[in-house]
Design a protein around this motif. Structure first.
Motif, mmCIF file in Angstrom:
data_model
loop_
_atom_site.group_PDB
_atom_site.id
_atom_site.type_symbol
_atom_site.label_atom_id
_atom_site.label_comp_id
_atom_site.label_asym_id
_atom_site.label_seq_id
_atom_site.Cartn_x
_atom_site.Cartn_y
_atom_site.Cartn_z
ATOM 1 N N ARG A 73 22.178 6.515 -28.567
ATOM 2 C CA ARG A 73 21.243 5.404 -28.780
ATOM 3 C C ARG A 73 20.999 4.651 -27.475
ATOM 4 N NH1 ARG A 73 23.530 3.637 -32.990
ATOM 5 N NH2 ARG A 73 24.840 2.046 -32.008
ATOM 6 N N GLU A 74 22.046 4.488 -26.663
ATOM 7 C CA GLU A 74 21.889 3.807 -25.375
ATOM 8 C C GLU A 74 20.944 4.553 -24.446
ATOM 9 O OE1 GLU A 74 25.820 3.436 -23.829
ATOM 10 O OE2 GLU A 74 26.332 1.704 -25.074
ATOM 11 N N ARG A 75 20.821 5.855 -24.646
ATOM 12 C CA ARG A 75 19.931 6.651 -23.807
ATOM 13 C C ARG A 75 18.489 6.602 -24.303
ATOM 14 N NH1 ARG A 75 24.903 8.457 -23.086
ATOM 15 N NH2 ARG A 75 25.464 9.650 -21.224
ATOM 16 N N GLY A 76 18.255 5.929 -25.429
ATOM 17 C CA GLY A 76 16.885 5.717 -25.878
ATOM 18 C C GLY A 76 16.467 6.512 -27.084
ATOM 19 N N LEU A 77 17.371 7.298 -27.690
ATOM 20 C CA LEU A 77 16.992 8.086 -28.864
ATOM 21 C C LEU A 77 17.343 7.312 -30.129
ATOM 22 C CD1 LEU A 77 15.951 10.772 -30.055
ATOM 23 C CD2 LEU A 77 18.326 11.548 -30.094
ATOM 24 N N GLU A 78 16.348 6.992 -30.932
ATOM 25 C CA GLU A 78 16.564 6.313 -32.206
ATOM 26 C C GLU A 78 16.138 7.249 -33.329
ATOM 27 O OE1 GLU A 78 17.960 3.629 -33.099
ATOM 28 O OE2 GLU A 78 18.230 2.514 -31.241
ATOM 29 N N THR A 79 17.069 7.606 -34.207
ATOM 30 C CA THR A 79 16.753 8.457 -35.354
ATOM 31 C C THR A 79 17.481 7.913 -36.571
ATOM 32 O OG1 THR A 79 18.632 9.970 -35.218
ATOM 33 C CG2 THR A 79 16.755 10.442 -33.784
ATOM 34 N N GLN A 80 17.116 8.430 -37.715
ATOM 35 C CA GLN A 80 17.794 8.043 -38.954
ATOM 36 C C GLN A 80 19.278 8.398 -38.895
ATOM 37 O OE1 GLN A 80 16.112 9.847 -42.418
ATOM 38 N NE2 GLN A 80 17.544 8.895 -43.840
ATOM 39 N N GLU A 81 19.602 9.451 -38.151
ATOM 40 C CA GLU A 81 20.983 9.914 -38.075
ATOM 41 C C GLU A 81 21.894 8.883 -37.408
ATOM 42 O OE1 GLU A 81 24.012 12.263 -39.033
ATOM 43 O OE2 GLU A 81 21.934 12.760 -39.488
ATOM 44 N N THR A 82 21.334 7.974 -36.609
ATOM 45 C CA THR A 82 22.172 6.999 -35.919
ATOM 46 C C THR A 82 22.748 5.971 -36.878
ATOM 47 O OG1 THR A 82 20.278 5.580 -35.432
ATOM 48 C CG2 THR A 82 20.877 7.228 -33.780
ATOM 49 N N THR A 83 22.200 5.853 -38.097
ATOM 50 C CA THR A 83 22.722 4.889 -39.062
ATOM 51 C C THR A 83 23.248 5.541 -40.333
ATOM 52 O OG1 THR A 83 20.488 4.597 -39.972
ATOM 53 C CG2 THR A 83 21.179 3.080 -38.232
ATOM 54 N N ARG A 84 23.076 6.837 -40.485
ATOM 55 C CA ARG A 84 23.543 7.520 -41.695
ATOM 56 C C ARG A 84 25.067 7.587 -41.704
ATOM 57 N NH1 ARG A 84 21.127 13.313 -42.322
ATOM 58 N NH2 ARG A 84 19.251 12.023 -42.340
ATOM 59 N N PRO A 85 25.742 7.332 -42.859
ATOM 60 C CA PRO A 85 27.206 7.426 -42.915
ATOM 61 C C PRO A 85 27.683 8.805 -42.483
ATOM 62 C CG PRO A 85 26.347 6.390 -44.902
ATOM 63 C CD PRO A 85 25.157 6.897 -44.138
ATOM 64 N N PHE A 86 28.763 8.830 -41.717
ATOM 65 C CA PHE A 86 29.281 10.097 -41.198
ATOM 66 C C PHE A 86 30.173 10.762 -42.235
ATOM 67 C CE2 PHE A 86 32.750 12.399 -39.068
ATOM 68 C CZ PHE A 86 32.007 13.370 -38.427
ATOM 69 N N GLU A 87 29.991 12.051 -42.390
ATOM 70 C CA GLU A 87 30.828 12.829 -43.299
ATOM 71 C C GLU A 87 31.094 14.190 -42.669
ATOM 72 O OE1 GLU A 87 28.814 13.151 -47.015
ATOM 73 O OE2 GLU A 87 28.888 11.007 -47.448
ATOM 74 N N GLY A 88 32.281 14.729 -42.910
ATOM 75 C CA GLY A 88 32.463 16.131 -42.583
ATOM 76 C C GLY A 88 33.451 16.493 -41.518
ATOM 77 N N GLY A 89 34.254 15.570 -40.987
ATOM 78 C CA GLY A 89 35.298 15.926 -40.035
ATOM 79 C C GLY A 89 34.761 16.653 -38.818
ATOM 80 N N ALA A 90 35.480 17.698 -38.383
ATOM 81 C CA ALA A 90 35.095 18.440 -37.185
ATOM 82 C C ALA A 90 33.729 19.111 -37.369
ATOM 83 C CB ALA A 90 36.163 19.477 -36.854
ATOM 84 N N GLU A 91 33.500 19.670 -38.540
ATOM 85 C CA GLU A 91 32.208 20.311 -38.790
ATOM 86 C C GLU A 91 31.085 19.282 -38.756
ATOM 87 O OE1 GLU A 91 32.332 22.494 -42.389
ATOM 88 O OE2 GLU A 91 33.804 23.956 -41.669
ATOM 89 N N GLY A 92 31.369 18.093 -39.283
ATOM 90 C CA GLY A 92 30.368 17.037 -39.268
ATOM 91 C C GLY A 92 30.031 16.596 -37.855
ATOM 92 N N LEU A 93 31.047 16.531 -36.976
ATOM 93 C CA LEU A 93 30.800 16.154 -35.588
ATOM 94 C C LEU A 93 29.931 17.207 -34.906
ATOM 95 C CD1 LEU A 93 31.477 14.002 -33.470
ATOM 96 C CD2 LEU A 93 33.433 15.397 -32.783
ATOM 97 N N GLY A 94 30.198 18.469 -35.197
ATOM 98 C CA GLY A 94 29.378 19.543 -34.643
ATOM 99 C C GLY A 94 27.940 19.478 -35.142
ATOM 100 N N ARG A 95 27.780 19.169 -36.449
ATOM 101 C CA ARG A 95 26.417 19.053 -36.993
ATOM 102 C C ARG A 95 25.678 17.883 -36.362
ATOM 103 N NH1 ARG A 95 29.030 20.341 -41.923
ATOM 104 N NH2 ARG A 95 29.133 18.136 -42.484
ATOM 105 N N LEU A 96 26.408 16.775 -36.150
ATOM 106 C CA LEU A 96 25.783 15.606 -35.537
ATOM 107 C C LEU A 96 25.308 15.930 -34.122
ATOM 108 C CD1 LEU A 96 25.124 12.562 -35.784
ATOM 109 C CD2 LEU A 96 27.404 12.102 -34.844
ATOM 110 N N ALA A 97 26.160 16.621 -33.361
ATOM 111 C CA ALA A 97 25.774 17.009 -32.003
ATOM 112 C C ALA A 97 24.560 17.944 -32.030
ATOM 113 C CB ALA A 97 26.950 17.685 -31.298
#
Length: 343
Positions: free
Chosen positions: A196-220
């Protein structure tokens, strides 16, 4: 030492408890004794105890009211109640207030020492677990910072390496399932903030995080796709060539923006705009962060003196390097090597 306050309207009970604790419970010290709940509350405010051992039936303020008041002040204080057989039902009621356990009167050495020594061992384990969690979070946060840069530059190979490094570090930390879930959530929040600090604003920046390691990979992966779709990556060959030049020439203390722009066919103003869009950083900040990242690798990976490392990453003026390093990392170079080298 764990600080203990004892509360009972019988002097002999308090004296007996003090003797048992001093002789049989290493790691504890009795810092105060009270005759009723009101006096005990004053001691709690003054002494900040780790443990309060209180009778149930007392004048002025009962033990039940006392533990209720203490709980309003702190969740961290361990509460232990004492009771005779006649008021045993009140001791059971006290468990609703988060009381650790209860002791039956008359006190005996075995019961008191077993309870307190078990509490001490539990505290030590929690302290060790917390330190292990914090050290893992610290290291993984540093990897996430690198991951954010890799995502912004659409470095797929780097992204994969960083995610693998995070998984490996968490595996080494021997965290519980709950701790791992919390850690992945913390790292996801960190990644969201950095993107977000780099200027990208998406719905994903506020969506609750789920999924552990797999979730972190999906987020990336989501961020990589969003960044890729928002720019003509690959068509800006001038920026890609400039970054490659920076990565090669960063040890040169005289490396300048003018030198970089001279390699391209664009104006300085347009280069600045493209650089910010592609990397989320201007030239100066990008170069500093790249040099600091290289310095961190050298601090952990060899026996070079800190001033030698400063010179190798383009800072012949060591005080200037040390000031920048602490600003971006939060520790001095020597403290970073000492603290991070233990893990």
């Amino acid at each position: 030492m764990l600080k203990v306050i004892t509360v009972d309207d019988e002097r002999a009970v308090k004296q007996g408890l003090r003797k048992i604790i001093e002789l049989n419970c290493p790691g504890f010290t009795v810092v105060g004794e009270a005759e009723d709940g009101q006096e005990a509350l004053e001691l709690v405010d003054r002494c900040d105890p780790d443990v309060v051992i209180t009778d149930i039936m007392m004048p002025v303020m009962s033990g039940l009211e006392l533990i209720s008041r203490i709980r309003q002040r702190s969740e961290a204080i361990e509460l232990i109640v004492m009771s005779g057989y006649d008021d045993f039902k009140y001791a059971q009621e006290a468990l609703r207030y988060g009381v650790r356990d209860y002791l039956l009167k008359p006190m005996n050495v075995e019961a008191v020492s077993k309870l307190l020594n078990g509490l001490r061992d539990s505290q030590l384990r929690r302290s060790a677990d917390l330190e292990r969690y914090r050290s893992c979070l610290w290291e993984c946060t540093a990897i996430v910072e690198r991951l954010a840069d890799q995502l912004w530059q659409l470095d797929e190979a780097g992204k994969a390496r960083s995610l693998a490094a995070i998984a490996e570090r968490i595996g080494e930390a021997r965290l519980t399932d709950g701790e791992q879930a919390q850690l992945h959530g913390d790292l996801a929040a960190c990644l969201r903030r950095l993107i977000r600090e780099r200027g990208l604003e998406t719905q994903e920046t506020t969506r609750p995080f789920e999924g552990g390691a797999e979730g972190l990979g999906r987020l990336a992966g989501f961020y990589a796709d969003a960044i890729r779709s928002g720019r003509n990556w690959g068509q800006r060959s001038a920026i890609r060539a400039a970054l490659a030049y920076i990565h090669e020439r960063y040890p040169d203390p005289d490396l300048s923006l003018e030198e970089i722009v001279a390699l391209t066919d664009v104006s300085p103003a347009y280069f600045y705009k493209m650089m910010k869009e592609e990397t989320g950083r201007n030239f100066k900040t990008y170069l500093i962060e790249y040099r600091i990242a290289k310095a961190r690798e050298l601090l952990l990976g060899g026996d070079l003196k800190t001033y030698e490392i400063a010179e190798r990453v383009g800072y012949p003026d060591y005080p200037h390097f040390a000031k920048l390093f602490k600003k971006y990392v939060g520790l001095s170079p020597s403290d970073f090597r000492k603290n991070m080298g233990n893990y």
